[in-house]
Design a protein around this motif. Structure first.
Motif, PDB file in Angstrom:
ATOM      1  N   GLN A  14       0.832  -1.203   0.000  1.00 33.59           N
ATOM      2  CA  GLN A  14       0.000   0.000   0.000  1.00 33.59           C
ATOM      3  C   GLN A  14       0.866   1.252   0.000  1.00 33.59           C
ATOM      4  OE1 GLN A  14      -3.392   0.010  -0.394  1.00 33.59           O
ATOM      5  NE2 GLN A  14      -2.962   2.156  -0.779  1.00 33.59           N
ATOM      6  N   ALA A  15       1.942   1.243   0.735  1.00 32.72           N
ATOM      7  CA  ALA A  15       2.860   2.391   0.735  1.00 32.72           C
ATOM      8  C   ALA A  15       3.461   2.596  -0.656  1.00 32.72           C
ATOM      9  CB  ALA A  15       3.961   2.184   1.768  1.00 32.72           C
ATOM     10  N   ALA A  16       3.773   1.514  -1.346  1.00 29.75           N
ATOM     11  CA  ALA A  16       4.293   1.628  -2.714  1.00 29.75           C
ATOM     12  C   ALA A  16       3.240   2.214  -3.650  1.00 29.75           C
ATOM     13  CB  ALA A  16       4.752   0.263  -3.203  1.00 29.75           C
ATOM     14  N   LEU A  17       1.981   1.825  -3.485  1.00 29.60           N
ATOM     15  CA  LEU A  17       0.907   2.384  -4.320  1.00 29.60           C
ATOM     16  C   LEU A  17       0.715   3.876  -4.070  1.00 29.60           C
ATOM     17  CD1 LEU A  17      -1.941  -0.288  -4.346  1.00 29.60           C
ATOM     18  CD2 LEU A  17      -0.528   0.467  -6.249  1.00 29.60           C
ATOM     19  N   VAL A  18       0.818   4.297  -2.834  1.00 33.02           N
ATOM     20  CA  VAL A  18       0.692   5.722  -2.520  1.00 33.02           C
ATOM     21  C   VAL A  18       1.836   6.499  -3.174  1.00 33.02           C
ATOM     22  CG1 VAL A  18       0.764   7.431  -0.661  1.00 33.02           C
ATOM     23  CG2 VAL A  18      -0.612   5.373  -0.397  1.00 33.02           C
ATOM     24  N   GLY A  19       3.037   5.996  -3.061  1.00 37.91           N
ATOM     25  CA  GLY A  19       4.176   6.646  -3.696  1.00 37.91           C
ATOM     26  C   GLY A  19       4.038   6.690  -5.204  1.00 37.91           C
ATOM     27  N   TYR A  20       3.569   5.603  -5.793  1.00 38.36           N
ATOM     28  CA  TYR A  20       3.381   5.552  -7.243  1.00 38.36           C
ATOM     29  C   TYR A  20       2.300   6.542  -7.689  1.00 38.36           C
ATOM     30  CZ  TYR A  20       2.842   3.577 -11.917  1.00 38.36           C
ATOM     31  OH  TYR A  20       2.772   3.397 -13.271  1.00 38.36           O
ATOM     32  N   ALA A  21       1.257   6.716  -6.875  1.00 38.54           N
ATOM     33  CA  ALA A  21       0.206   7.682  -7.203  1.00 38.54           C
ATOM     34  C   ALA A  21       0.779   9.097  -7.245  1.00 38.54           C
ATOM     35  CB  ALA A  21      -0.934   7.589  -6.187  1.00 38.54           C
ATOM     36  N   PHE A  22       1.640   9.446  -6.297  1.00 35.14           N
ATOM     37  CA  PHE A  22       2.273  10.764  -6.307  1.00 35.14           C
ATOM     38  C   PHE A  22       3.177  10.923  -7.525  1.00 35.14           C
ATOM     39  CE2 PHE A  22       0.973  11.059  -1.874  1.00 35.14           C
ATOM     40  CZ  PHE A  22       0.665  12.397  -1.765  1.00 35.14           C
ATOM     41  N   SER A  23       3.886   9.867  -7.881  1.00 36.05           N
ATOM     42  CA  SER A  23       4.755   9.907  -9.059  1.00 36.05           C
ATOM     43  C   SER A  23       3.938  10.092 -10.338  1.00 36.05           C
ATOM     44  CB  SER A  23       5.566   8.620  -9.125  1.00 36.05           C
ATOM     45  OG  SER A  23       6.367   8.611 -10.282  1.00 36.05           O
ATOM     46  N   LEU A  24       2.838   9.354 -10.465  1.00 37.40           N
ATOM     47  CA  LEU A  24       1.962   9.491 -11.631  1.00 37.40           C
ATOM     48  C   LEU A  24       1.373  10.896 -11.723  1.00 37.40           C
ATOM     49  CD1 LEU A  24      -0.110   6.182 -11.695  1.00 37.40           C
ATOM     50  CD2 LEU A  24       1.547   6.959 -13.386  1.00 37.40           C
ATOM     51  N   ALA A  25       0.949  11.445 -10.601  1.00 34.98           N
ATOM     52  CA  ALA A  25       0.344  12.776 -10.593  1.00 34.98           C
ATOM     53  C   ALA A  25       1.348  13.834 -11.040  1.00 34.98           C
ATOM     54  CB  ALA A  25      -0.198  13.105  -9.206  1.00 34.98           C
ATOM     55  N   GLY A  26       2.552  13.782 -10.519  1.00 39.03           N
ATOM     56  CA  GLY A  26       3.567  14.765 -10.890  1.00 39.03           C
ATOM     57  C   GLY A  26       3.970  14.668 -12.347  1.00 39.03           C
ATOM     58  N   ASN A  27       4.173  13.438 -12.831  1.00 45.09           N
ATOM     59  CA  ASN A  27       4.565  13.252 -14.221  1.00 45.09           C
ATOM     60  C   ASN A  27       3.444  13.679 -15.171  1.00 45.09           C
ATOM     61  OD1 ASN A  27       6.277  12.341 -16.359  1.00 45.09           O
ATOM     62  ND2 ASN A  27       4.967  10.544 -16.514  1.00 45.09           N
ATOM     63  N   SER A  28       2.213  13.326 -14.861  1.00 49.75           N
ATOM     64  CA  SER A  28       1.088  13.700 -15.723  1.00 49.75           C
ATOM     65  C   SER A  28       0.890  15.208 -15.759  1.00 49.75           C
ATOM     66  CB  SER A  28      -0.192  13.019 -15.246  1.00 49.75           C
ATOM     67  OG  SER A  28      -0.090  11.634 -15.432  1.00 49.75           O
ATOM     68  N   ALA A  29       1.038  15.864 -14.622  1.00 50.75           N
ATOM     69  CA  ALA A  29       0.909  17.323 -14.591  1.00 50.75           C
ATOM     70  C   ALA A  29       2.012  17.976 -15.415  1.00 50.75           C
ATOM     71  CB  ALA A  29       0.951  17.831 -13.154  1.00 50.75           C
ATOM     72  N   ASP A  30       3.222  17.466 -15.316  1.00 54.60           N
ATOM     73  CA  ASP A  30       4.336  18.011 -16.086  1.00 54.60           C
ATOM     74  C   ASP A  30       4.105  17.858 -17.590  1.00 54.60           C
ATOM     75  OD1 ASP A  30       6.919  19.183 -16.315  1.00 54.60           O
ATOM     76  OD2 ASP A  30       7.753  17.197 -16.711  1.00 54.60           O
ATOM     77  N   GLU A  31       3.688  16.680 -18.017  1.00 53.21           N
ATOM     78  CA  GLU A  31       3.420  16.452 -19.442  1.00 53.21           C
ATOM     79  C   GLU A  31       2.255  17.307 -19.927  1.00 53.21           C
ATOM     80  OE1 GLU A  31       5.100  14.626 -21.679  1.00 53.21           O
ATOM     81  OE2 GLU A  31       6.594  14.220 -20.136  1.00 53.21           O
ATOM     82  N   GLY A  32       1.228  17.444 -19.115  1.00 56.68           N
ATOM     83  CA  GLY A  32       0.081  18.264 -19.491  1.00 56.68           C
ATOM     84  C   GLY A  32       0.444  19.726 -19.630  1.00 56.68           C
ATOM     85  N   ALA A  33       1.203  20.255 -18.693  1.00 57.89           N
ATOM     86  CA  ALA A  33       1.610  21.666 -18.753  1.00 57.89           C
ATOM     87  C   ALA A  33       2.488  21.915 -19.975  1.00 57.89           C
ATOM     88  CB  ALA A  33       2.356  22.057 -17.485  1.00 57.89           C
ATOM     89  N   ARG A  34       3.384  21.000 -20.260  1.00 56.31           N
ATOM     90  CA  ARG A  34       4.252  21.147 -21.427  1.00 56.31           C
ATOM     91  C   ARG A  34       3.449  21.138 -22.728  1.00 56.31           C
ATOM     92  NH1 ARG A  34       9.082  17.103 -20.958  1.00 56.31           N
ATOM     93  NH2 ARG A  34       8.008  16.941 -18.997  1.00 56.31           N
ATOM     94  N   ALA A  35       2.504  20.208 -22.840  1.00 58.96           N
ATOM     95  CA  ALA A  35       1.687  20.116 -24.053  1.00 58.96           C
ATOM     96  C   ALA A  35       0.779  21.340 -24.198  1.00 58.96           C
ATOM     97  CB  ALA A  35       0.848  18.841 -24.023  1.00 58.96           C
ATOM     98  N   GLY A  36       0.221  21.809 -23.098  1.00 63.13           N
ATOM     99  CA  GLY A  36      -0.635  22.985 -23.151  1.00 63.13           C
ATOM    100  C   GLY A  36       0.119  24.236 -23.550  1.00 63.13           C
ATOM    101  N   ALA A  37       1.331  24.392 -23.037  1.00 68.95           N
ATOM    102  CA  ALA A  37       2.147  25.557 -23.371  1.00 68.95           C
ATOM    103  C   ALA A  37       2.590  25.516 -24.831  1.00 68.95           C
ATOM    104  CB  ALA A  37       3.366  25.628 -22.461  1.00 68.95           C
ATOM    105  N   ALA A  38       2.865  24.339 -25.353  1.00 70.01           N
ATOM    106  CA  ALA A  38       3.305  24.210 -26.742  1.00 70.01           C
ATOM    107  C   ALA A  38       2.157  24.372 -27.725  1.00 70.01           C
ATOM    108  CB  ALA A  38       3.980  22.861 -26.957  1.00 70.01           C
ATOM    109  N   ALA A  39       0.929  24.069 -27.305  1.00 72.17           N
ATOM    110  CA  ALA A  39      -0.231  24.134 -28.201  1.00 72.17           C
ATOM    111  C   ALA A  39      -0.667  25.563 -28.492  1.00 72.17           C
ATOM    112  CB  ALA A  39      -1.395  23.343 -27.611  1.00 72.17           C
TER     113      ALA A  39
END
Length: 105
Positions: A14-39
């Motif tokens: 469960q601790a690994a899943l919580v950590g992975y959720a934070f990792s997914l959230a940060g990476n997805s936000a970074d990719e989204g911001a980059r794509a939005g700025a480039a569009a």
């Protein structure tokens, strides 16, 4: 002794899943911001949300918000933290991810 070992393994998983959720959230936000700025001005929100969701596995739930803040394009992704297995039962809290990118246009 077996119940203690099983409980320890479940807590570690469960601790690994919580950590992975934070990792997914940060990476997805970074990719989204980059794509939005480039569009650019016209299709930034659609590009941001599509890029943010592209990096999330299908069984993980998330709320994506994309918006302009001055010279920056911001993306916020809140990934729902699952219990033991994504799509099974969800905790009542989310793992937040925030990112900003400077307009490229």
């Amino acid at each position: 002794m077996v119940p203690i070992i099983l409980a320890t393994l479940i807590l570690l998983w469960q601790a690994a899943l919580v950590g992975y959720a934070f990792s997914l959230a940060g990476n997805s936000a970074d990719e989204g911001a980059r794509a939005g700025a480039a569009a650019g001005q016209g299709g930034g929100a659609q590009a941001c949300e599509a890029a943010a969701r592209k990096n999330l596995p299908d069984s993980w739930e998330a709320d994506v918000a994309c918006f302009v803040a001055g010279d920056l394009y911001d993306a916020e992704v809140d990934v729902v933290v699952p219990v033991l297995y994504p799509g099974f039962i969800d905790f009542s809290f989310t793992a937040p991810g925030r990112a900003s990118a400077v307009w490229e246009g």
